[in-house]
Scaffold this motif. Sequence first.
Motif, mmCIF file in Angstrom:
data_model
loop_
_atom_site.group_PDB
_atom_site.id
_atom_site.type_symbol
_atom_site.label_atom_id
_atom_site.label_comp_id
_atom_site.label_asym_id
_atom_site.label_seq_id
_atom_site.Cartn_x
_atom_site.Cartn_y
_atom_site.Cartn_z
ATOM 1 N N LEU A 190 -13.683 -31.158 -38.602
ATOM 2 C CA LEU A 190 -13.212 -30.950 -39.975
ATOM 3 C C LEU A 190 -12.421 -32.174 -40.423
ATOM 4 N N VAL A 191 -13.107 -33.138 -41.009
ATOM 5 C CA VAL A 191 -12.465 -34.370 -41.461
ATOM 6 C C VAL A 191 -11.916 -34.241 -42.874
ATOM 7 N N VAL A 192 -12.245 -33.163 -43.543
ATOM 8 C CA VAL A 192 -11.651 -32.824 -44.834
ATOM 9 C C VAL A 192 -11.159 -31.389 -44.734
ATOM 10 N N PRO A 193 -10.214 -30.972 -45.565
ATOM 11 C CA PRO A 193 -9.717 -29.594 -45.503
ATOM 12 C C PRO A 193 -10.836 -28.573 -45.675
ATOM 13 N N GLU A 194 -10.791 -27.522 -44.890
ATOM 14 C CA GLU A 194 -11.820 -26.478 -44.966
ATOM 15 C C GLU A 194 -11.894 -25.869 -46.359
ATOM 16 N N LYS A 195 -10.761 -25.805 -47.043
ATOM 17 C CA LYS A 195 -10.731 -25.228 -48.385
ATOM 18 C C LYS A 195 -11.676 -25.963 -49.324
ATOM 19 N N GLU A 196 -11.746 -27.289 -49.191
ATOM 20 C CA GLU A 196 -12.640 -28.066 -50.045
ATOM 21 C C GLU A 196 -14.099 -27.701 -49.801
ATOM 22 N N GLU A 244 -20.425 -18.896 -39.486
ATOM 23 C CA GLU A 244 -19.828 -20.184 -39.178
ATOM 24 C C GLU A 244 -20.807 -21.332 -39.412
ATOM 25 N N PHE A 245 -20.325 -22.365 -40.097
ATOM 26 C CA PHE A 245 -21.012 -23.644 -40.173
ATOM 27 C C PHE A 245 -20.321 -24.583 -39.179
ATOM 28 N N ARG A 246 -21.054 -25.091 -38.207
ATOM 29 C CA ARG A 246 -20.461 -26.025 -37.239
ATOM 30 C C ARG A 246 -20.852 -27.449 -37.629
ATOM 31 N N ILE A 247 -19.826 -28.278 -37.898
ATOM 32 C CA ILE A 247 -20.028 -29.650 -38.368
ATOM 33 C C ILE A 247 -19.827 -30.639 -37.224
ATOM 34 N N VAL A 248 -20.723 -31.607 -37.123
ATOM 35 C CA VAL A 248 -20.564 -32.717 -36.190
ATOM 36 C C VAL A 248 -20.570 -34.000 -37.013
ATOM 37 N N VAL A 249 -19.471 -34.748 -36.936
ATOM 38 C CA VAL A 249 -19.335 -36.003 -37.679
ATOM 39 C C VAL A 249 -19.576 -37.177 -36.729
#
Length: 334
Positions: free
Chosen positions: A56-62, A114-119
Amino acid sequence: EEFSDTQLLADAAAIHSLGLFRNVLPHAEPTPDGVRVVVDLVENPFVEKVRFVGDLVVPEKELLEIIALRPGRVLNVNTVRSDAGTVRRYLDSKGYFSQIESAEFSENEPGTFEFRIVVMRVASIRFEGLQATKDKVVRRELRTKPGEFFHLETWRKDMLRVYNLGFFDVVDALEPKAPDINTVELGLKFQERRTGAVNLGISYADRQSLAGFVRVEESNLFGTGQSAYVNLLRASRTGRLDVDLGYANPWLDSRRTGMSVSLYDKRVYRFSRNFFGGGSGDASATEDYDERRSGGVLAFTRPFGEYLSAFASTRLERVRTNDERTDQSDQFIL
């Protein structure tokens, strides 16, 4: 209407494309009047909560604000696919390259989707073309670090910061390499410039004898990013040698504390012209004198963030003047 297996399968595919059903199982049952078509449907689970996990490189709220999937509805896989693309494009706009590794219901929390993000992360950073400059001089300027998330704008600022050191004519990015889908190998290619200079001047007059100056300076001392200079001046008027020495280290510690020191023993020529009368009454009269200044300056700097820094300095100096109308005793200035 005449029954057709092909049409039945096409209808089942159309129902499945709605994205609301886990299983769509059509079958035909013979009856005295013909064929009865039955479609068994298994609806997708009900979504009670949506969240993002992983990098989560940006706030989850966004992220929750830009997707269409909402709690209180039956899961629609078409919406999930669309939302995955929306999230990737949003992170791209923020300078991050990402993948949605998975989008599914949580095993530990029923009803939570759930969305799982990989950056993408930086695997390594390599340099080409460094001859005089040491590797650490460049590397310490980089905010982009191996093992951390790759951020495009940070990388661009890193390149500009390295170029602004003044040691290179060219700073180019090498073609990035991707060992796998989630990591990138970065690189920079340099063309170094000359960082040292020697200036020399000599004059000779029968009446005033030999005069001249020598200035030697190096802004990348031994490839360390430190700087030093030596300035020697011999004036024909006095015949005495003026000396000015300086040294600076922009990276005194890991917090980027910079230090500079200068030592000098030099003559300073002063003059004043009376434009408003007084004294002898000659408005064009010139009163000049020499100062001999001996001492040094010690200064420290430390950055706070990208655009703010603190500065402190101290000076110890002895001043002597040849003006006969002033007190000839030494003056100390601190």
